[in-house]
Scaffold this motif. Structure first.
Motif, PDB file in Angstrom:
ATOM      1  N   PRO A 127       0.811  -1.230   0.000  1.00  0.00           N
ATOM      2  CA  PRO A 127       0.000   0.000   0.000  1.00  0.00           C
ATOM      3  C   PRO A 127       0.843   1.279   0.000  1.00  0.00           C
ATOM      4  O   PRO A 127       0.443   2.287  -0.575  1.00  0.00           O
ATOM      5  CB  PRO A 127      -0.831  -0.099   1.281  1.00  0.00           C
ATOM      6  N   LYS A 128       2.017   1.217   0.628  1.00  0.00           N
ATOM      7  CA  LYS A 128       2.876   2.407   0.710  1.00  0.00           C
ATOM      8  C   LYS A 128       3.549   2.735  -0.617  1.00  0.00           C
ATOM      9  O   LYS A 128       3.715   3.900  -0.966  1.00  0.00           O
ATOM     10  CB  LYS A 128       3.978   2.202   1.759  1.00  0.00           C
ATOM     11  N   LEU A 129       3.969   1.697  -1.329  1.00  0.00           N
ATOM     12  CA  LEU A 129       4.810   1.906  -2.511  1.00  0.00           C
ATOM     13  C   LEU A 129       4.100   1.715  -3.840  1.00  0.00           C
ATOM     14  O   LEU A 129       4.694   1.953  -4.884  1.00  0.00           O
ATOM     15  CB  LEU A 129       6.022   0.959  -2.453  1.00  0.00           C
ATOM     16  N   ALA A 130       2.850   1.285  -3.819  1.00  0.00           N
ATOM     17  CA  ALA A 130       2.132   1.021  -5.072  1.00  0.00           C
ATOM     18  C   ALA A 130       2.116   2.260  -5.951  1.00  0.00           C
ATOM     19  O   ALA A 130       1.734   3.340  -5.524  1.00  0.00           O
ATOM     20  CB  ALA A 130       0.715   0.569  -4.771  1.00  0.00           C
ATOM     21  N   GLY A 131       2.557   2.100  -7.180  1.00  0.00           N
ATOM     22  CA  GLY A 131       2.569   3.202  -8.138  1.00  0.00           C
ATOM     23  C   GLY A 131       3.790   4.093  -8.028  1.00  0.00           C
ATOM     24  O   GLY A 131       4.031   4.922  -8.884  1.00  0.00           O
ATOM     25  N   ARG A 132       4.560   3.933  -6.962  1.00  0.00           N
ATOM     26  CA  ARG A 132       5.725   4.791  -6.768  1.00  0.00           C
ATOM     27  C   ARG A 132       7.036   4.029  -6.918  1.00  0.00           C
ATOM     28  O   ARG A 132       8.100   4.627  -6.917  1.00  0.00           O
ATOM     29  CB  ARG A 132       5.657   5.441  -5.391  1.00  0.00           C
ATOM     30  N   ALA A 133       6.933   2.694  -7.001  1.00  0.00           N
ATOM     31  CA  ALA A 133       8.126   1.857  -7.154  1.00  0.00           C
ATOM     32  C   ALA A 133       7.732   0.584  -7.892  1.00  0.00           C
ATOM     33  O   ALA A 133       6.592   0.149  -7.822  1.00  0.00           O
ATOM     34  CB  ALA A 133       8.713   1.526  -5.786  1.00  0.00           C
ATOM     35  N   ASP A 134       8.697   0.000  -8.583  1.00  0.00           N
ATOM     36  CA  ASP A 134       8.477  -1.261  -9.276  1.00  0.00           C
ATOM     37  C   ASP A 134       8.427  -2.366  -8.222  1.00  0.00           C
ATOM     38  O   ASP A 134       9.426  -2.656  -7.554  1.00  0.00           O
ATOM     39  CB  ASP A 134       9.614  -1.504 -10.269  1.00  0.00           C
ATOM     40  N   MET A 135       7.254  -2.965  -8.060  1.00  0.00           N
ATOM     41  CA  MET A 135       7.060  -3.936  -6.984  1.00  0.00           C
ATOM     42  C   MET A 135       7.895  -5.203  -7.186  1.00  0.00           C
ATOM     43  O   MET A 135       8.224  -5.882  -6.227  1.00  0.00           O
ATOM     44  CB  MET A 135       5.579  -4.275  -6.815  1.00  0.00           C
ATOM     45  N   THR A 136       8.264  -5.504  -8.412  1.00  0.00           N
ATOM     46  CA  THR A 136       9.133  -6.655  -8.659  1.00  0.00           C
ATOM     47  C   THR A 136      10.515  -6.402  -8.057  1.00  0.00           C
ATOM     48  O   THR A 136      11.096  -7.276  -7.415  1.00  0.00           O
ATOM     49  CB  THR A 136       9.256  -6.926 -10.170  1.00  0.00           C
ATOM     50  N   ALA A 137      11.015  -5.177  -8.246  1.00  0.00           N
ATOM     51  CA  ALA A 137      12.315  -4.813  -7.679  1.00  0.00           C
ATOM     52  C   ALA A 137      12.236  -4.756  -6.161  1.00  0.00           C
ATOM     53  O   ALA A 137      13.165  -5.185  -5.463  1.00  0.00           O
ATOM     54  CB  ALA A 137      12.772  -3.468  -8.234  1.00  0.00           C
ATOM     55  N   VAL A 138      11.114  -4.252  -5.632  1.00  0.00           N
ATOM     56  CA  VAL A 138      10.920  -4.189  -4.181  1.00  0.00           C
ATOM     57  C   VAL A 138      10.920  -5.604  -3.605  1.00  0.00           C
ATOM     58  O   VAL A 138      11.544  -5.866  -2.574  1.00  0.00           O
ATOM     59  CB  VAL A 138       9.615  -3.445  -3.823  1.00  0.00           C
ATOM     60  N   SER A 139      10.245  -6.517  -4.284  1.00  0.00           N
ATOM     61  CA  SER A 139      10.198  -7.904  -3.846  1.00  0.00           C
ATOM     62  C   SER A 139      11.604  -8.503  -3.775  1.00  0.00           C
ATOM     63  O   SER A 139      11.936  -9.212  -2.831  1.00  0.00           O
ATOM     64  CB  SER A 139       9.313  -8.713  -4.796  1.00  0.00           C
ATOM     65  N   ALA A 140      12.413  -8.211  -4.777  1.00  0.00           N
ATOM     66  CA  ALA A 140      13.791  -8.715  -4.786  1.00  0.00           C
ATOM     67  C   ALA A 140      14.589  -8.131  -3.626  1.00  0.00           C
ATOM     68  O   ALA A 140      15.377  -8.841  -2.973  1.00  0.00           O
ATOM     69  CB  ALA A 140      14.476  -8.370  -6.110  1.00  0.00           C
ATOM     70  N   LEU A 141      14.384  -6.848  -3.316  1.00  0.00           N
ATOM     71  CA  LEU A 141      15.073  -6.213  -2.192  1.00  0.00           C
ATOM     72  C   LEU A 141      14.650  -6.843  -0.863  1.00  0.00           C
ATOM     73  O   LEU A 141      15.477  -7.056   0.023  1.00  0.00           O
ATOM     74  CB  LEU A 141      14.798  -4.705  -2.176  1.00  0.00           C
ATOM     75  N   VAL A 142      13.345  -7.119  -0.736  1.00  0.00           N
ATOM     76  CA  VAL A 142      12.846  -7.743   0.487  1.00  0.00           C
ATOM     77  C   VAL A 142      13.460  -9.130   0.654  1.00  0.00           C
ATOM     78  O   VAL A 142      13.912  -9.503   1.739  1.00  0.00           O
ATOM     79  CB  VAL A 142      11.291  -7.822   0.477  1.00  0.00           C
ATOM     80  N   LYS A 143      13.497  -9.886  -0.436  1.00  0.00           N
ATOM     81  CA  LYS A 143      14.060 -11.233  -0.390  1.00  0.00           C
ATOM     82  C   LYS A 143      15.530 -11.178   0.047  1.00  0.00           C
ATOM     83  O   LYS A 143      15.966 -11.968   0.886  1.00  0.00           O
ATOM     84  CB  LYS A 143      13.931 -11.899  -1.764  1.00  0.00           C
ATOM     85  N   THR A 144      16.267 -10.222  -0.511  1.00  0.00           N
ATOM     86  CA  THR A 144      17.674 -10.047  -0.140  1.00  0.00           C
ATOM     87  C   THR A 144      17.800  -9.686   1.333  1.00  0.00           C
ATOM     88  O   THR A 144      18.639 -10.239   2.051  1.00  0.00           O
ATOM     89  CB  THR A 144      18.329  -8.956  -1.005  1.00  0.00           C
ATOM     90  N   ALA A 145      16.959  -8.750   1.789  1.00  0.00           N
ATOM     91  CA  ALA A 145      17.032  -8.315   3.182  1.00  0.00           C
ATOM     92  C   ALA A 145      16.694  -9.457   4.146  1.00  0.00           C
ATOM     93  O   ALA A 145      17.303  -9.576   5.211  1.00  0.00           O
ATOM     94  CB  ALA A 145      16.078  -7.142   3.405  1.00  0.00           C
ATOM     95  N   LEU A 146      15.736 -10.284   3.752  1.00  0.00           N
ATOM     96  CA  LEU A 146      15.317 -11.372   4.640  1.00  0.00           C
ATOM     97  C   LEU A 146      16.305 -12.537   4.656  1.00  0.00           C
ATOM     98  O   LEU A 146      16.398 -13.262   5.649  1.00  0.00           O
ATOM     99  CB  LEU A 146      13.923 -11.861   4.266  1.00  0.00           C
ATOM    100  N   THR A 147      17.025 -12.748   3.567  1.00  0.00           N
ATOM    101  CA  THR A 147      18.020 -13.840   3.571  1.00  0.00           C
ATOM    102  C   THR A 147      19.234 -13.447   4.394  1.00  0.00           C
ATOM    103  O   THR A 147      19.928 -14.317   4.913  1.00  0.00           O
ATOM    104  CB  THR A 147      18.443 -14.230   2.150  1.00  0.00           C
ATOM    105  N   LYS A 148      19.491 -12.151   4.527  1.00  0.00           N
ATOM    106  CA  LYS A 148      20.602 -11.677   5.372  1.00  0.00           C
ATOM    107  C   LYS A 148      20.225 -11.736   6.844  1.00  0.00           C
ATOM    108  O   LYS A 148      21.100 -11.812   7.697  1.00  0.00           O
ATOM    109  CB  LYS A 148      20.976 -10.233   5.005  1.00  0.00           C
ATOM    110  N   ALA A 149      18.912 -11.638   7.123  1.00  0.00           N
ATOM    111  CA  ALA A 149      18.464 -11.574   8.526  1.00  0.00           C
ATOM    112  C   ALA A 149      18.687 -12.861   9.266  1.00  0.00           C
ATOM    113  O   ALA A 149      18.895 -13.898   8.796  1.00  0.00           O
ATOM    114  CB  ALA A 149      16.963 -11.227   8.575  1.00  0.00           C
TER     115      ALA A 149
END
Length: 149
Positions: A127-149
């Protein structure tokens, strides 16, 4: 003025100025909006209209790559012109640093501890980023952040 009203006003202006390419693209937007309203029997707000435009932008990008791969530059140019018009209705995009900070905040807020919590984080971010960022790229960033956690 809501986004739907802005689109209607732009359509009228394009008619008066006899800008056929712009008018055609705006008519595609209004047709998609009306179709969604009729199908779901609701009045669409700005967030739904943005989702429709975002979907249309994605379709144009896919078409451009297909037309260029097929050697049809004439059709790709038409799609690129429509893409410019559609993009004008989207809110300003976020920078990479802003997206990274939103992802970090969402990971912290959700208490995510690994890749299995990706759905929780994306539910906060969408809801925060819809239309303001490419959600596919955001998903990849989240996946990266969570694998480091």
């Amino acid at each position: 003025m809501g986004l739907k009203e802005q689109i209607t006003e732009d359509m009228k202006a394009a008619m008066r100025a006899k800008e056929t390419a712009k008018l055609s693209a705006i008519r595609l937007i209004t047709a998609a909006i009306k179709q969604k309203e009729v199908d779901e029997r609701i009045e669409l707000g700005d967030t739904h209209v943005l989702a429709i435009i975002e979907k249309m932008i994605k379709q144009r990008k896919d078409s451009i790559s297909q037309f260029e791969a097929g050697g049809r530059q004439d059709l790709a140019d038409i799609e690129k012109a429509e893409l410019v018009i559609l993009s004008a209705y989207m809110p300003a995009g976020l920078t990479d640093a802003e997206i990274q900070s939103e992802v970090a905040a969402a990971v912290a807020a959700s208490g995510a501890s690994g890749p299995q919590d990706m759905g929780k984080v994306m539910a906060i971010l969408k809801p925060k980023l819809a239309g303001r960022a490419d959600m596919t790229a955001v998903s990849a960033l989240v996946k990266t952040a969570l694998t480091k956690a």
